[in-house]
Design a protein around this motif. Structure first.
Motif, PDB file in Angstrom:
ATOM      1  N   SER A  91       0.702  -1.112  -0.173  1.00 14.48           N
ATOM      2  CA  SER A  91       0.052  -0.028  -0.060  1.00 14.48           C
ATOM      3  C   SER A  91       0.681   1.192   0.033  1.00 14.48           C
ATOM      4  O   SER A  91       1.100   1.867  -1.057  1.00 14.48           O
ATOM      5  N   GLY A  92       1.337   1.508   1.165  1.00 13.60           N
ATOM      6  CA  GLY A  92       2.100   2.640   1.416  1.00 13.60           C
ATOM      7  C   GLY A  92       3.306   2.825   0.508  1.00 13.60           C
ATOM      8  O   GLY A  92       4.093   3.933  -0.003  1.00 13.60           O
ATOM      9  N   SER A  93       3.898   1.815   0.109  1.00 17.01           N
ATOM     10  CA  SER A  93       5.168   1.791  -0.640  1.00 17.01           C
ATOM     11  C   SER A  93       5.159   1.508  -2.117  1.00 17.01           C
ATOM     12  O   SER A  93       5.921   1.172  -2.702  1.00 17.01           O
ATOM     13  N   ALA A  94       3.793   1.445  -2.463  1.00 15.24           N
ATOM     14  CA  ALA A  94       3.491   1.224  -3.832  1.00 15.24           C
ATOM     15  C   ALA A  94       4.330   2.412  -4.738  1.00 15.24           C
ATOM     16  O   ALA A  94       4.335   3.591  -4.465  1.00 15.24           O
ATOM     17  N   GLY A  95       4.753   1.970  -5.893  1.00 18.29           N
ATOM     18  CA  GLY A  95       5.495   3.113  -6.797  1.00 18.29           C
ATOM     19  C   GLY A  95       6.925   3.109  -6.703  1.00 18.29           C
ATOM     20  O   GLY A  95       7.540   4.146  -7.044  1.00 18.29           O
ATOM     21  N   ARG A  96       7.518   2.424  -5.811  1.00 16.61           N
ATOM     22  CA  ARG A  96       8.792   2.447  -5.390  1.00 16.61           C
ATOM     23  C   ARG A  96       9.457   1.009  -5.294  1.00 16.61           C
ATOM     24  O   ARG A  96       8.557   0.208  -4.972  1.00 16.61           O
ATOM     25  N   LEU A  97      10.701   0.768  -5.566  1.00 16.68           N
ATOM     26  CA  LEU A  97      11.277  -0.444  -5.419  1.00 16.68           C
ATOM     27  C   LEU A  97      12.666  -0.107  -5.095  1.00 16.68           C
ATOM     28  O   LEU A  97      13.635   0.789  -5.784  1.00 16.68           O
ATOM     29  N   ARG A  98      13.221  -0.324  -3.820  1.00 21.14           N
ATOM     30  CA  ARG A  98      14.415  -0.049  -3.196  1.00 21.14           C
ATOM     31  C   ARG A  98      15.339  -1.222  -3.165  1.00 21.14           C
ATOM     32  O   ARG A  98      14.815  -2.265  -2.676  1.00 21.14           O
ATOM     33  N   VAL A  99      16.338  -1.276  -3.988  1.00 16.32           N
ATOM     34  CA  VAL A  99      16.978  -2.380  -4.010  1.00 16.32           C
ATOM     35  C   VAL A  99      18.720  -2.110  -3.467  1.00 16.32           C
ATOM     36  O   VAL A  99      18.955  -1.016  -3.315  1.00 16.32           O
ATOM     37  N   GLY A 100      19.261  -3.242  -3.148  1.00 15.84           N
ATOM     38  CA  GLY A 100      20.579  -2.823  -2.466  1.00 15.84           C
ATOM     39  C   GLY A 100      21.479  -4.026  -2.820  1.00 15.84           C
ATOM     40  O   GLY A 100      21.032  -5.021  -3.213  1.00 15.84           O
ATOM     41  N   GLY A 101      22.799  -3.889  -2.827  1.00 14.13           N
ATOM     42  CA  GLY A 101      23.896  -4.811  -3.108  1.00 14.13           C
ATOM     43  C   GLY A 101      24.948  -4.650  -2.371  1.00 14.13           C
ATOM     44  O   GLY A 101      25.408  -3.454  -1.926  1.00 14.13           O
ATOM     45  N   THR A 102      25.959  -5.769  -2.054  1.00 14.33           N
ATOM     46  CA  THR A 102      27.300  -5.641  -1.499  1.00 14.33           C
ATOM     47  C   THR A 102      28.368  -5.069  -2.601  1.00 14.33           C
ATOM     48  O   THR A 102      28.407  -5.801  -3.743  1.00 14.33           O
ATOM     49  N   VAL A 132      29.277  -2.448   1.788  1.00 20.32           N
ATOM     50  CA  VAL A 132      30.237  -3.629   1.928  1.00 20.32           C
ATOM     51  C   VAL A 132      29.590  -4.560   2.752  1.00 20.32           C
ATOM     52  O   VAL A 132      29.844  -5.974   2.768  1.00 20.32           O
ATOM     53  N   SER A 133      28.749  -4.332   3.978  1.00 22.73           N
ATOM     54  CA  SER A 133      28.303  -5.200   4.875  1.00 22.73           C
ATOM     55  C   SER A 133      26.729  -5.828   4.421  1.00 22.73           C
ATOM     56  O   SER A 133      25.799  -5.130   4.281  1.00 22.73           O
ATOM     57  N   ALA A 134      26.941  -7.003   4.012  1.00 28.87           N
ATOM     58  CA  ALA A 134      25.825  -7.853   4.000  1.00 28.87           C
ATOM     59  C   ALA A 134      24.679  -7.893   4.980  1.00 28.87           C
ATOM     60  O   ALA A 134      23.593  -7.796   4.919  1.00 28.87           O
ATOM     61  N   ASN A 135      25.214  -8.273   6.118  1.00 33.93           N
ATOM     62  CA  ASN A 135      24.419  -8.139   7.438  1.00 33.93           C
ATOM     63  C   ASN A 135      23.744  -6.659   7.664  1.00 33.93           C
ATOM     64  O   ASN A 135      22.640  -6.860   7.880  1.00 33.93           O
ATOM     65  N   ARG A 136      24.387  -5.729   7.186  1.00 32.40           N
ATOM     66  CA  ARG A 136      23.734  -4.380   7.380  1.00 32.40           C
ATOM     67  C   ARG A 136      22.636  -4.354   6.287  1.00 32.40           C
ATOM     68  O   ARG A 136      21.332  -3.753   6.851  1.00 32.40           O
ATOM     69  N   MET A 203      45.130  -7.545   1.135  1.00 27.03           N
ATOM     70  CA  MET A 203      44.317  -6.586   1.977  1.00 27.03           C
ATOM     71  C   MET A 203      42.827  -7.053   1.801  1.00 27.03           C
ATOM     72  O   MET A 203      42.258  -7.435   0.762  1.00 27.03           O
ATOM     73  N   VAL A 204      42.306  -6.979   2.982  1.00 29.29           N
ATOM     74  CA  VAL A 204      40.849  -7.471   3.089  1.00 29.29           C
ATOM     75  C   VAL A 204      39.905  -6.193   3.719  1.00 29.29           C
ATOM     76  O   VAL A 204      40.655  -5.502   4.527  1.00 29.29           O
ATOM     77  N   ASP A 205      38.680  -5.775   3.323  1.00 27.86           N
ATOM     78  CA  ASP A 205      38.020  -4.800   3.819  1.00 27.86           C
ATOM     79  C   ASP A 205      37.252  -5.538   5.203  1.00 27.86           C
ATOM     80  O   ASP A 205      36.544  -6.425   4.845  1.00 27.86           O
ATOM     81  N   PRO A 206      37.757  -5.231   6.214  1.00 31.20           N
ATOM     82  CA  PRO A 206      37.084  -5.889   7.792  1.00 31.20           C
ATOM     83  C   PRO A 206      35.829  -5.579   7.750  1.00 31.20           C
ATOM     84  O   PRO A 206      34.882  -6.321   8.576  1.00 31.20           O
ATOM     85  N   ALA A 207      35.061  -4.610   7.083  1.00 29.87           N
ATOM     86  CA  ALA A 207      33.713  -4.275   7.241  1.00 29.87           C
ATOM     87  C   ALA A 207      32.705  -5.036   6.179  1.00 29.87           C
ATOM     88  O   ALA A 207      31.527  -5.477   6.311  1.00 29.87           O
ATOM     89  N   ALA A 208      33.438  -6.068   5.414  1.00 30.51           N
ATOM     90  CA  ALA A 208      32.882  -6.941   4.360  1.00 30.51           C
ATOM     91  C   ALA A 208      32.727  -8.555   5.379  1.00 30.51           C
ATOM     92  O   ALA A 208      33.584  -8.934   5.394  1.00 30.51           O
ATOM     93  N   ASP A 209      31.193  -8.616   5.678  1.00 30.81           N
ATOM     94  CA  ASP A 209      31.054  -9.706   6.551  1.00 30.81           C
ATOM     95  C   ASP A 209      31.761 -10.840   6.093  1.00 30.81           C
ATOM     96  O   ASP A 209      31.384 -11.431   4.951  1.00 30.81           O
ATOM     97  N   GLY A 210      32.411 -11.536   7.047  1.00 27.14           N
ATOM     98  CA  GLY A 210      32.977 -13.004   6.462  1.00 27.14           C
ATOM     99  C   GLY A 210      34.117 -13.044   5.982  1.00 27.14           C
ATOM    100  O   GLY A 210      34.951 -13.959   5.651  1.00 27.14           O
ATOM    101  N   GLU A 211      34.646 -11.996   5.069  1.00 26.20           N
ATOM    102  CA  GLU A 211      35.761 -11.978   4.088  1.00 26.20           C
ATOM    103  C   GLU A 211      37.094 -12.182   4.908  1.00 26.20           C
ATOM    104  O   GLU A 211      37.973 -12.796   4.404  1.00 26.20           O
TER     105      GLU A 211
END
Length: 320
Positions: A91-102, A132-136, A203-211
């Motif tokens: 209902s209230g969110s009709a007309g939008r699609l909010r997507v995300g990715g790591t 970068v954080s999948a959990n977030r 080098m690894v980004d510590p904020a990237a969960d599990g990497e």
């Protein structure tokens, strides 16, 4: 102190995981804070709910009684939240699609995914958030701030899936390659054993969960002494080109000037690619979003010569 659903959820987590430490990890809180919360709950109820045994935290008779009442309440609240959020989206969110990715793993496919979503739904206001954080990102879905997210889960390092969030598996096992300076001796090989990279800094980004944990485990299993340094992946790309570090990367990565990507022999680093959404969403809509993501991933996978060679060498078609 008045008991709240979050307190009951904490009790269920301790009982299900068998320890305060494991429950704290599942709930995304520190062990001392959960221990303090448990003591306050026990004080409010007037008795001890768990005892520490060799096997972990075991519920007392009072604890079992409380858990028998708490579990249905927690389940009902999770169902209520999921159903309410689904109704709000319709209902209230009709007309939008909010997507995300790591950003570390899914960014190349996300561009094609967005293009397909906008072509399929030209009247929707489609927005994108990269983190970068999948959990977030998963928490953002649970809190109705995002509708669907494309995330990766490092093998051996499971993500914390919030109540009310469901997933579909795009690819169960995607190999992670290594990004090397083009002058590196290993760059001449079609695939690189980890032992040939002994002594290298990664080098690894510590904020990237599990990497961080995933790479540490792979190097240790290979008998190498890990030399890991923290940094974001944008900086890491420049340092790889300069010959200062190596970094794990997705197989669809298009390397910058001075950098090449190579498969790791035996695929010691892998991830699972997931589409996450709120449980209870309309199946047909989720199916359409998933198909657009699958097409976008297939496109970037087959466009990368190194990944195509890896697929041909294994004799295994992409699972997508």
């Amino acid at each position: 102190m008045e008991l709240e659903v979050r307190h009951l959820r904490a009790l269920c987590a301790i009982a299900d995981t068998g320890s305060v430490r494991a429950a704290a990890r599942q709930l995304g809180v520190t062990q001392p804070s959960l221990t303090t919360q448990l003591r306050r709950i026990e004080h409010a109820l007037g008795g001890q709910l768990f005892v520490r045994e060799r096997s972990g935290s075991e519920p007392t008779a009072l604890g079992r009684s409380v858990l028998s009442r708490a579990r249905p309440l927690v389940a009902e609240m999770a169902a209520l939240v999921a159903e309410t959020r689904a109704a709000a989206l319709r209902s209230g969110s009709a007309g939008r699609l909010r997507v995300g990715g790591t950003g570390s793993t899914g960014s190349r496919a996300v561009a094609g995914w967005l293009r397909r979503l906008r072509a399929r739904h030209p009247d929707l206001g489609t927005t994108i958030r990269i983190d970068v954080s999948a959990n977030r990102l998963l928490r953002e879905v649970a809190q109705n701030r995002l509708d669907v997210v494309f995330v990766h889960e490092v093998t051996g390092c499971p993500l914390r899936l919030p109540p009310g969030v469901a997933v579909r598996v795009l690819l169960d096992r995607e190999p992670q390659f290594v990004a090397l300076p083009e002058s590196h001796p290993a760059a001449a090989h079609a695939e690189v054993p980890l032992c040939e990279l002994a002594g290298e800094r990664w080098m690894v980004d510590p904020a990237a969960d599990g990497e961080w944990d995933g790479l540490l485990r792979a190097l240790t299993t290979a008998g190498e002494t890990p030399r890991l340094v923290c940094g974001d992946y944008l900086t890491a790309g420049d340092l790889v080109a300069a010959g200062e570090v190596l970094m794990p990367c997705q197989p669809t990565t298009v390397p910058r000037a001075g950098v090449v990507t190579r498969p790791l022999a035996g695929d010691p680093l892998t991830v699972r690619l997931l589409l996450a959404f709120r449980a209870g969403e309309r199946t047909a809509e989720v199916d359409a979003v998933f198909e657009d993501l699958r097409a976008a991933y297939r496109e970037v996978a087959h466009a990368n010569a190194t990944y195509r060679d890896w697929i041909a060498l294994r004799g295994t078609p992409l699972a997508v």
